[in-house]
Write an enzyme that holds these catalytic residues in place. Structure first.
Site, mmCIF file in Angstrom:
data_model
loop_
_atom_site.group_PDB
_atom_site.id
_atom_site.type_symbol
_atom_site.label_atom_id
_atom_site.label_comp_id
_atom_site.label_asym_id
_atom_site.label_seq_id
_atom_site.Cartn_x
_atom_site.Cartn_y
_atom_site.Cartn_z
ATOM 1 N N ARG A 22 45.914 43.124 52.418
ATOM 2 C CA ARG A 22 45.157 41.891 52.717
ATOM 3 C C ARG A 22 45.777 41.115 53.887
ATOM 4 O O ARG A 22 45.029 40.628 54.755
ATOM 5 C CB ARG A 22 45.053 41.026 51.466
ATOM 6 C CG ARG A 22 44.084 41.584 50.419
ATOM 7 C CD ARG A 22 44.031 40.714 49.180
ATOM 8 N NE ARG A 22 45.347 40.635 48.545
ATOM 9 C CZ ARG A 22 45.656 39.757 47.589
ATOM 10 N NH1 ARG A 22 44.754 38.868 47.181
ATOM 11 N NH2 ARG A 22 46.859 39.749 47.052
ATOM 12 N N ASN A 40 41.099 41.048 46.512
ATOM 13 C CA ASN A 40 41.253 42.208 45.642
ATOM 14 C C ASN A 40 40.262 42.105 44.493
ATOM 15 O O ASN A 40 39.942 41.008 44.025
ATOM 16 C CB ASN A 40 42.664 42.259 45.031
ATOM 17 C CG ASN A 40 43.708 42.760 46.003
ATOM 18 O OD1 ASN A 40 43.398 43.381 47.010
ATOM 19 N ND2 ASN A 40 44.968 42.490 45.686
#
Length: 778
Positions: A22, A40
């Site tokens: 990320r 996520n």
């Protein structure tokens, strides 16, 4: 007037959680002028991306692939254009979403260079901190309770972040952004050293330095590592190594060693580029290496009768700190008594290991999932897994084309070197190595780990697969499961599973057609009631035909003949019609005197009546019998493969001067071609009678056996119009056989499939079982 904005939902599948993915998305989005968010969820990573041009989105996705973090693995990216445009002012990292689990777990990774620099720099606030990590390294599987992989779902939830760590954790530009095991000495796990009574030793000193002093003084220390406990002692101390073996009840099986760096390993073992790359990879496996002729002295009992050593580099900051002052390696073996599962918890270690260790180096980070050290060997120019565990498992393996729509399968694996396998959505999750299920503790842990892994990845099996052997613990468990859950159960022949495993390892499509599989191992239950192990099968995932095999010979005493190779040696000599002549003509030969000291009358009756003397075509047992004839493992072996390994060791340096090998005869029977070892025994015994060196006899066996396999393989592929040969089974861990046979077959123009991502031994069997079961329902 509002500018046109292009919006896409971008789904990224693969190993993309807990690896700094990320923050990479965040950084690349800023580089490409993308706004939106990334989060996520149970399936992986979901990105909502907006850009002024489609080209910017194209560039964004391309950079995600080229700039993927070291531990991440993108399997595929799916892009869906959105008609509704919600203008985002910036790009942010959003909170994880709880959805159905379809993502995978990243294996534990050894410390990265940046974290090692941190623990070695006095001015750094993580100086000498044993749990330093970032998104590029550190524990993963061993600490996770559930997915998504967030801190609250790991054993690190017990440690509240201090302000400094919290700031790093929240900063997308920091390499520790959302590194779930992040910690420091102020807020994270701690280490301490205790004696056998659990009393803290040297509380004012650094526990790693105190443990190092004990090791230098010849003591044995139990160490709580990444995925379980290990037992350590000085590898140069003969008395310490002997005492470790005595206490651990491990008389001869080789002990693994850990060294602080490649320079130390290089003083003892030969190293090439492939081996250095394997050792320094994030998996930090044990690697089998050839001893240097001029190696620095080590304890004699580390690897009796072998010229290889299992070496590894430190797998955690704790190990790096422990070994910092050591210019010699340490023994670093599993923290258990022989054949039991390693300890995971402090209380368990204080109960079970106090009879082995003089002191215990403990910490308070819970090990949630066991992860043994992986084991590799570079053979035929590439690293080959002998044990797939820490650093590799449970990273998913893509299933070949044709399996995308297969039902979810749970395959239970084999009795030895057990793993289990889950398949769904075109992927296979192979468990870490679990061990031999003949041990009650290992069998209990096996059942528990299946239950835990199914819950962790939310896998609902629709089909079950087991080995055909009726008495395997894994097969019993599978039958129980099928009965209780009312699920279809597929019984898979052992060597067909080996064949399917190597096909899947290579990604061979389900409809690609048959190959010739040469499956050589210790034994597997055959469809004719005998024990197979030297098999030539023509087949694919759906079916197979047994077209050739080694001539079946009895195993007098069954399992006892595996532990005592002289029993199968005697059966081989009787089968070849050579024993009485050998006994009469050469009564002073060691092979004759050794066999006459055994209860041969009893064995003769067993052979004549077929009582407790199952017949086997096993290549592994043939190797054992030849080793016994040369006095290697003649009386009794203490671990699986001991005699065959000793035979390979004898042959290694004599291949170039050995001359012609001992060939086996091809005999055509109504059911299949048999490779009869009788001519091999005639030539071998003649050499023994003439005083030929054991090393040359061992080499001639390897040369002749290889050439016999090559000749039969060429005949079979030509007869059946096949262009591909697949090699699987534990005997192919023999470097001489694998390199000789594969090289020769490739020179004839055949494609040769060798294992790459899973072991050739039974550690890869569950993948083959799963693929065979899936093929029946696809």
């Amino acid at each position: 007037m509002e500018k046109t904005r292009f919006t896409e939902h971008i789904r990224v599948y693969g190993l993309v959680q807990g690896v700094g993915f990320r923050p990479t998305v965040w950084r690349v989005a800023h580089d490409c002028g993308i706004t939106g968010e990334v989060r996520n969820d149970g399936a992986g990573v979901l990105i909502m991306a907006q850009a002024a041009t489609l080209a910017a989105l194209e560039q964004f996705c391309a950079q995600l692939i080229t700039e993927c973090p070291p531990l991440a693995r993108i399997e595929r990216i799916e892009r869906t254009a959105q008609s509704t445009v919600l203008i985002a002012a910036e790009f942010v990292i959003a909170s994880s979403a709880s959805t159905a689990i379809r993502t995978s777990i990243v294996p534990d990774a050894a410390p990265c260079a940046a974290c090692l620099a941190d623990i070695r720099t006095a001015a750094n606030r993580r100086y000498r901190y044993a749990f330093t990590n970032c998104t590029h390294c550190g524990p993963r599987l061993s600490i996770v309770h559930r997915l998504p992989y967030d801190r609250a779902n790991t054993s690190m939830a017990a440690f509240a972040l201090c302000p400094h760590c919290a700031a790093e954790y929240a900063n997308p530009a920091d390499r520790r952004f959302h590194a779930q095991p992040i910690a420091c000495a102020n807020c994270g796990p701690r280490v301490w050293l205790v004696d056998r009574a659990g009393q803290v030793l040297d509380p004012a000193d650094d526990p790693m330095q105190s443990a190092s002093r004990l090791l230098a003084a010849g003591q044995i220390v139990a160490i709580k590592g990444v995925g379980g406990f290990q037992l350590a002692c000085a590898a140069t101390n003969d008395a310490a190594v002997a005492e470790l073996r005595r206490r651990k009840r491990r008389p001869e099986k080789p002990l693994a060693l850990m060294a602080r760096d490649l320079a130390v390993i290089g003083r003892y073992c030969q190293l090439n580029a492939e081996e250095c790359a394997a050792l320094t990879s994030s998996a930090a496996p044990i690697l089998l290496l050839q001893l240097r002729p001029d190696a620095a002295p080590l304890a004699a009992a580390l690897a009796p009768e072998q010229t290889t050593l299992g070496m590894m580099l430190p797998s955690s900051p704790l190990h790096h700190l422990l070994l910092a002052d050591w210019a010699q390696p340490l023994v670093m073996t599993s923290g258990n008594l022989n054949d039991e599962p390693p300890c995971l918890r402090n209380a368990e270690a204080l109960n079970r290991l106090v009879t082995v260790a003089d002191a215990l180096l403990l910490h308070d980070r819970e090990i949630v999932h066991r992860a043994d050290d992986s084991l590799l060997r570079v053979v035929a120019g590439a690293p080959r897994l002998l044990r797939r565990a820490r650093g590799f498992a449970p990273a998913p393996l893509p299933l070949p084309a044709g399996f995308a729509d297969a039902p979810a399968v749970l395959a239970f694996g084999s009795e030895l070197k057990n793993t289990f396998c889950l398949t769904r959505d075109g992927q296979a999750i192979l468990s870490p190595h679990l061990g031999d299920l003949g041990d009650a503790g290992t069998a209990r842990a096996y059942r528990q780990q299946i239950t835990e892994m199914l819950a962790l990845v939310q896998h609902q099996p629709e089909v079950l697969a087991i080995d055909l052997h009726p008495d395997y613990h894994a097969s019993h468990f599978g039958r129980e499961w099928a009965s209780n859950a009312e699920l279809p159960l597929i019984n898979v022949q052992h060597h067909h599973a080996h064949l399917a495993a190597v096909l899947a390892d290579h990604g061979r499509p389900r409809t690609a057609g048959a190959v010739l599989g040469i499956l050589l191992d210790g034994l597997g239950y055959g469809t004719d009631g005998t024990l197979w192990g030297g098999e030539f099968l023509i087949g694919d995932y759906q079916s197979y035909q047994r077209v050739a095999h080694l001539k079946p010979v009895a195993l007098p005493g069954g399992v006892q003949a595996i532990r005592e190779p002289w029993r199968h040696l005697y059966a081989q000599l009787v089968s070849a019609g050579l024993w009485e002549t050998l006994r009469a003509r050469h009564p002073q030969l060691p092979i004759v005197r050794g066999l006459l000291a055994q209860p041969l009358d009893l064995l003769t009756q067993m052979l004549a009546r077929g009582i407790n003397a199952p017949r086997t075509s096993s290549a592994g047992r043939l190797c054992d019998a030849v080793a016994a004839a040369l006095g290697a493992g003649n009386e009794r072996v203490n671990y699986e493969g001991q005699a065959a390994i000793a035979l390979e060791t004898l042959a290694t340096n004599a291949l170039s001067t050995a001359g012609a090998g001992y060939l086996l005869a091809q005999v055509t029977t109504p059911s299949a071609i048999q490779l009869d070892p009788a001519p091999l025994w005639t030539a071998l015994l003649n050499d023994l009678a003439h005083g030929v060196a054991r090393e040359h006899i061992a080499a001639r066996f390897h040369i002749g056996f290889s050439n016999s396999i090559i000749a039969l393989s060429c005949d079979l592929t030509a007869q059946h119009h096949l262009d591909t040969v697949a090699l699987s089974g534990g005997v192919w861990q023999n470097r001489i056989l694998l390199e000789t046979v594969s090289t020769a077959l490739m020179k004839t123009g055949l494609q040769v499939l060798l294992h790459r991502q899973i072991p050739a031994n039974d550690g890869g069997l569950s993948l083959g079982q799963a693929c065979i079961a899936a093929a029946q329902f696809t």
